[in-house]
Design an enzyme around this catalytic site. Structure first.
Site, PDB file in Angstrom:
ATOM      1  N   ASN A  19      -2.113  -6.649   0.960  1.00  0.00           N
ATOM      2  CA  ASN A  19      -3.375  -6.794   0.236  1.00  0.00           C
ATOM      3  C   ASN A  19      -3.391  -8.079  -0.598  1.00  0.00           C
ATOM      4  O   ASN A  19      -2.381  -8.448  -1.201  1.00  0.00           O
ATOM      5  CB  ASN A  19      -3.595  -5.596  -0.682  1.00  0.00           C
ATOM      6  CG  ASN A  19      -3.759  -4.302   0.083  1.00  0.00           C
ATOM      7  OD1 ASN A  19      -4.427  -4.272   1.097  1.00  0.00           O
ATOM      8  ND2 ASN A  19      -3.139  -3.236  -0.409  1.00  0.00           N
ATOM      9  N   SER A  54       0.843  -1.177   0.000  1.00  0.00           N
ATOM     10  CA  SER A  54       0.000   0.000   0.000  1.00  0.00           C
ATOM     11  C   SER A  54       0.881   1.231   0.000  1.00  0.00           C
ATOM     12  O   SER A  54       1.894   1.280   0.712  1.00  0.00           O
ATOM     13  CB  SER A  54      -0.916   0.011   1.237  1.00  0.00           C
ATOM     14  OG  SER A  54      -1.530   1.276   1.407  1.00  0.00           O
ATOM     15  N   ARG A 114     -22.382 -10.605 -45.670  1.00  0.00           N
ATOM     16  CA  ARG A 114     -21.206 -10.029 -45.013  1.00  0.00           C
ATOM     17  C   ARG A 114     -21.696  -8.950 -44.066  1.00  0.00           C
ATOM     18  O   ARG A 114     -22.629  -8.218 -44.398  1.00  0.00           O
ATOM     19  CB  ARG A 114     -20.231  -9.422 -46.048  1.00  0.00           C
ATOM     20  CG  ARG A 114     -19.587 -10.427 -46.990  1.00  0.00           C
ATOM     21  CD  ARG A 114     -18.449 -11.213 -46.344  1.00  0.00           C
ATOM     22  NE  ARG A 114     -17.378 -10.341 -45.902  1.00  0.00           N
ATOM     23  CZ  ARG A 114     -16.460  -9.809 -46.716  1.00  0.00           C
ATOM     24  NH1 ARG A 114     -16.511 -10.040 -48.017  1.00  0.00           N
ATOM     25  NH2 ARG A 114     -15.508  -9.049 -46.246  1.00  0.00           N
TER      26      ARG A 114
END
Length: 497
Positions: free
Chosen positions: A291, A283, A323
């Site tokens: 984390n 962090s 197409r």
């Protein structure tokens, strides 16, 4: 301008098989394989095939320049063809006339996208198998590790972490055949208007020109390691949708694992922890944090993929005529991003499951913290039938439930109350309801349902899959891909004679 993935952390793990260089290489390989297929059919000299392959090196082309010039014709095949022909002319001027003849841009673009997916399926499959192996080890190691099963966010019944991991593994097993199908995708082959007219023109005067044109498609598919389609799919997009659904389902299955890890790794639960690595989980403002970044990225992918799958379904519903007019163009970035996300996610999942930390003591402590009420179902099923109505008319079940509610978090209090409630009763086989029997009813490890059977079934399925040899890329999905005579099915036309 570049897209280095600044806004999609971790997806670089899928770049090698899905980035612009990979797409450019696939487009070149498709064109070179078409020349080689003609050589194999005796329509071009072998030297032309060799030169066509030598000219098909992505590093020799400027992808940025091709991308900018693609605006002129609406697709990258047109400017790349011009560059490819110039390079091939330097190697073998006579080979140039065999490039792209009988094809249209959509044939090349669709086939190249199928080739990108097939190539991406190699690391995808390998990483998913490694993830499955890691999960199987967790299942076996923790088949007896008791933890709380949670339903609607609340403790429900005792379970085991082994059974939870078996659920993760079963989710991947359900996708094995779908992922294998990414190695058997079809070439796109129809020519300018889906009639194969341009390919038939390669066999002037031949009474079986239609059959030979279809056989040329088979040779092309063999050159690329792809399958022969059962029909012209210029405006019938099931190959794209099936691929997208598989990739989306992979992202969802891996996201399910990530969701559980994110929940159970919360400090207040602390049952799981992600593997540590240098610089991961840091962090910028809170250096004490670690984390669960792998799970965060897996969840990001699981949340992103459905919209990409939906985009492809939307595009498929908008195809018109022989197409498409715009819907086709929206497929390319969505399909490529799905492949990129899925390959990256399978890499993240492999790393996550291989190093996942399991705190067995915390799992048991969290289960115990919910008190004996977590065994209410078991207690009621065992004791309620032994009791008659109470003085107030309450049924045996209601009398047991009242004790459970009163002593929901007090094991000893519940034990004594249940003994008082069932004093003098016996089970159907004559066994008296005593302290030992009631204490056993309050042991979470004794109420795990079919835990071992369910785990054994998942592990047996895993072993069967691990022992089976992987299908070779380009292997047809089944007998339906070939007719009774061994030729390509579906596209086999009737002779005009």
């Amino acid at each position: 301008m570049t897209d280095a993935g600044l806004l999609s952390p971790g997806t670089h793990r899928g770049d090698a098989h899905t980035d612009d260089t990979a797409v450019l290489q696939a487009l070149l390989d498709v064109e070179a394989a078409w020349v080689a297929a003609q050589a194999d059919a005796g329509l071009a000299p072998p030297a032309a095939a060799g030169a066509a392959r030598a000219a098909a090196r992505a590093e020799d082309y400027d992808a940025v320049d091709v991308a900018r010039r693609a605006e002129g014709g609406g697709n990258p095949v047109i400017p790349l063809l011009a560059d490819y022909r110039r390079r091939l002319e330097q190697l073998d001027p006579g080979a140039v006339r065999f490039v792209h003849r009988g094809l249209t841009s959509q044939d090349v673009m669709d086939t190249a996208m199928m080739l990108v997916l097939r190539r991406a399926s190699v690391p995808l499959g390998r990483q998913l198998r490694a993830t499955a192996e890691a999960l199987a080890r967790l299942v076996e190691a923790h088949r007896g590790t008791v933890q709380a099963a949670r339903t609607l966010t609340q403790h429900a019944l005792p379970s085991t972490f082994g059974l939870k991991a078996a659920g993760w593994l079963a989710g991947l097993q359900d996708l094995e055949q779908d992922v294998a199908g990414l190695g058997r995708l079809p070439v796109a082959y129809g020519g300018a208007a889906g009639t194969l007219a341009g390919s038939l023109a390669l066999f002037p005067g031949a009474p079986d020109a239609a059959e030979q044109a279809v056989d040329l498609a088979r040779r092309w598919a063999d050159e690329l390691g792809l399958g022969t389609p059962p029909h012209v799919w210029h405006t019938s997009r099931r190959p794209v949708l099936r691929s997208a659904e598989t990739l989306g389902a992979v992202c969802a299955a891996l996201g399910r694992i990530a969701n559980d890890v994110l929940l159970l790794s919360r400090p207040e639960l602390g049952e799981l922890r992600e593997p540590a690595a240098e610089g991961r989980g840091v962090s910028s403002a809170m250096p004490q944090k670690q984390n669960p970044v792998l799970s965060v990225l897996l969840r990001r992918t699981a949340l992103t993929a459905p919209q990409l799958v939906a985009q492809l379904h939307l595009a498929a519903s908008q195809y018109v005529d022989e197409r498409p007019d715009g819907a086709w163009h929206t497929e390319w970035p969505a399909l490529r991003e799905l492949a990129r996300l899925a390959v990256a996610a399978s890499s993240h999942a492999q790393e996550l499951t291989a190093g996942l930390g399991v705190d067995t003591a915390r799992m048991r402590a969290n289960l115990d913290a919910s008190g004996p009420a977590v065994l209410a179902e078991r207690i009621s099923a065992a004791l309620a039938p032994l009791l008659g109505p109470g003085p107030d008319g309450a049924t045996g079940r209601q009398r047991v439930q009242a004790v459970v509610r009163e002593h929901a978090t007090d094991r000893e209090g519940m034990l004594e109350a249940l003994l008082d409630l069932t004093a003098g009763t016996v089970l159907a086989d004559g066994t008296p309801v005593d302290r030992g029997l009631v204490a056993d009813l309050l042991d979470p490890a004794g109420y795990l349902g079919a835990n071992d059977l369910l785990i054994d079934r998942v592990l047996a399925r895993h072993r069967r899959g691990a022992d089976a040899p992987p299908a070779a890329p380009g292997t047809p999905a089944g007998a339906a891909d070939h007719d009774a005579a061994g030729g390509p099915a579906g596209l086999t036309p009737r002779s005009s004679a």
